[in-house]
Enzyme design. Structure first.
Site, PDB file in Angstrom:
ATOM      1  N   HIS A 163       4.540  -0.181   6.535  1.00 39.84           N
ATOM      2  CA  HIS A 163       4.321  -1.275   5.576  1.00 39.84           C
ATOM      3  C   HIS A 163       2.945  -1.904   5.803  1.00 39.84           C
ATOM      4  O   HIS A 163       2.766  -2.747   6.684  1.00 39.84           O
ATOM      5  CB  HIS A 163       5.422  -2.320   5.769  1.00 39.84           C
ATOM      6  CG  HIS A 163       5.571  -3.273   4.613  1.00 39.84           C
ATOM      7  ND1 HIS A 163       4.648  -3.370   3.600  1.00 39.84           N
ATOM      8  CD2 HIS A 163       6.554  -4.172   4.321  1.00 39.84           C
ATOM      9  CE1 HIS A 163       5.059  -4.298   2.729  1.00 39.84           C
ATOM     10  NE2 HIS A 163       6.207  -4.797   3.146  1.00 39.84           N
ATOM     11  N   HIS A 166       1.632  -6.492   1.165  1.00 35.71           N
ATOM     12  CA  HIS A 166       2.307  -7.788   0.974  1.00 35.71           C
ATOM     13  C   HIS A 166       1.969  -8.866   1.991  1.00 35.71           C
ATOM     14  O   HIS A 166       2.789  -9.738   2.288  1.00 35.71           O
ATOM     15  CB  HIS A 166       3.836  -7.584   0.902  1.00 35.71           C
ATOM     16  CG  HIS A 166       4.229  -6.669  -0.214  1.00 35.71           C
ATOM     17  ND1 HIS A 166       5.473  -6.122  -0.338  1.00 35.71           N
ATOM     18  CD2 HIS A 166       3.504  -6.197  -1.264  1.00 35.71           C
ATOM     19  CE1 HIS A 166       5.516  -5.335  -1.410  1.00 35.71           C
ATOM     20  NE2 HIS A 166       4.320  -5.375  -1.988  1.00 35.71           N
ATOM     21  N   TYR A 168       1.616  -8.762   5.202  1.00 34.74           N
ATOM     22  CA  TYR A 168       2.172  -8.703   6.562  1.00 34.74           C
ATOM     23  C   TYR A 168       1.095  -8.197   7.522  1.00 34.74           C
ATOM     24  O   TYR A 168      -0.051  -7.970   7.112  1.00 34.74           O
ATOM     25  CB  TYR A 168       3.466  -7.875   6.573  1.00 34.74           C
ATOM     26  CG  TYR A 168       4.520  -8.522   5.688  1.00 34.74           C
ATOM     27  CD1 TYR A 168       4.891  -9.852   5.908  1.00 34.74           C
ATOM     28  CD2 TYR A 168       5.081  -7.854   4.605  1.00 34.74           C
ATOM     29  CE1 TYR A 168       5.805 -10.490   5.083  1.00 34.74           C
ATOM     30  CE2 TYR A 168       6.005  -8.492   3.769  1.00 34.74           C
ATOM     31  CZ  TYR A 168       6.354  -9.807   4.014  1.00 34.74           C
ATOM     32  OH  TYR A 168       7.247 -10.445   3.197  1.00 34.74           O
TER      33      TYR A 168
END
Ligand SMILES: Cc1cc2nc3c(=O)[nH]c(=O)nc-3n(C[C@H](O)[C@H](O)[C@H](O)COP(=O)(O)O)c2cc1C
Length: 340
Positions: A163, A166, A168
């Site tokens: 990931h 977004h 993060y």
């Protein structure tokens, strides 16, 4: 023949169709990050519904990397059994399943922990100012990703998605808006991508070479001075030698910017990433119609389609799409009566 229902093989990830269940946090784990019955039902329903690739929600590699208590965890070997039960059940229905590994960085709101980030800048006034990671702490998080990848292999996942989107931790390193470091992890694109590079390298040490590795990115930061799709493609090109096989193209959330959201709002980003990196992409964002999915794939604006919220509304979206596109697909025996 519908493109949406044309199988695709990426390394040994053999998908029966191009429908991807977008990773979606359920915030339903217990306080130690363990899988609950909710997860089992939630994911196996979408497997029964005919999804080709299920991507498990953002799963934290460290307790201090959770967005909040309720996130799934994979920081302990004891997490493997619960995750494996989901994997085994989904595979029974012909779905392939991946896990999204992540660290929330400055967006961690799990209690009693100081959040961490490349630089001590809060996401917004509602968030705490994070602790600036030392180089030693960065290395520890890289190790946490490697151990999480090893556990993912143990749980039987077909693929891993790192990931990097977004807002993060990985995205916090990638974006000039959140990374003001003066050392080798900040400044130039080559430096900002170093944390991701180290993670990919560490994950590849333990992840089966024959298995695909996915990267999710926020192509656009939607703010002046932030990354554009072209910048993101440049960053991907710097690390794709670590065998990124597929890019899941999303956008935003590094700063609280306003986003103009409309059906297909991220498809151009997928197109740019696909063209500039030469890698296949998963495109999506507010896609609800099978015909729209078909248009994106046939015009080569993406290679797979992710569906998020419409799969929450309808776990059997692929069965519905097959009917709408007049495609023969395998239905669960129990549901065959609804096929005509
Ligand atoms: C409830 C919910 C939880 C989400 N959690 C995640 C997540 O864990 N990881 C992630 O990368 N994106 C997450 N997202 C974003 C989705 O993966 C997807 O990109 C977004 O919903 C847009 O697709 P859609 O319009 O088809 O829903 C989440 C979205 C929703 C609605």
């Amino acid at each position: 023949m519908s493109k949406l229902f044309t199988p695709i093989k990426i390394k040994n990830l053999d998908l029966k169709n191009r429908i991807v269940m977008a990773p979606m946090c359920q915030f339903s784990a217990d306080e130690k990050g363990f899988v609950q019955n909710w997860h089992f039902i939630h994911y196996s329903s979408r497997a029964i519904g005919g999804v080709g690739l299920i991507l498990l929600e953002a799963t934290a590699v460290d307790p201090n990397g959770r967005i909040m208590v309720g996130d799934l965890g994979i920081w302990d070997d004891q997490h493997i059994a619960g995750l494996k039960s989901i994997v085994d059940e989904c595979k029974k229905y012909g779905a392939k399943i991946g896990i999204q590994l992540f660290h929330a960085g400055r967006k961690c709101t799990a209690p009693e922990k100081e959040s961490v980030a490349p630089s001590p800048i809060a996401f917004s006034e509602k968030y705490a100012v994070p602790h600036e990671l030392t180089k030693e702490e960065i290395k520890e998080i890289v190790v946490a990703f490697r151990l999480a990848a090893k556990r993912s292999l143990g749980a039987g996942f077909d693929t891993i998605e790192i990931h990097g989107a977004h807002g993060y931790l990985i995205h916090q390193f990638l974006s000039p808006l959140s990374n003001l470091r003066k050392d080798e992890y900040g400044g130039s694109a080559e430096n900002r991508v170093r944390f991701l590079r180290e993670i990919l390298e560490a994950v590849r040490e333990v992840w089966d070479k024959r298995k695909a590795l996915l990267l999710r990115v926020s192509a656009e930061d939607y703010a002046e001075g932030g990354n554009t799709s072209e910048d993101t493609a440049y960053l991907i090109n710097l690390v794709k030698e670590y065998e990124i096989d597929l890019v899941n193209v999303s956008s935003g959330a590094i700063v609280p910017a306003e986003i103009n959201v409309y059906p297909g709002y991220q498809i151009t980003f997928s197109e740019i990433i696909r063209d500039l990196t030469g890698l296949p992409t998963i495109a999506g964002g507010l896609i609800t119609s099978p015909l729209m999915a078909e248009e994106i794939l046939c015009n080569q604006r993406g290679d797979l389609i992710f569906i998020g919220r419409d799969l929450l509304r309808n776990p059997y979206w692929p069965l519905y799409a097959a009917k709408a596109l007049d495609v023969e697909m395998e239905w669960p025996n129990q549901y065959r009566g609804a096929r005509l």
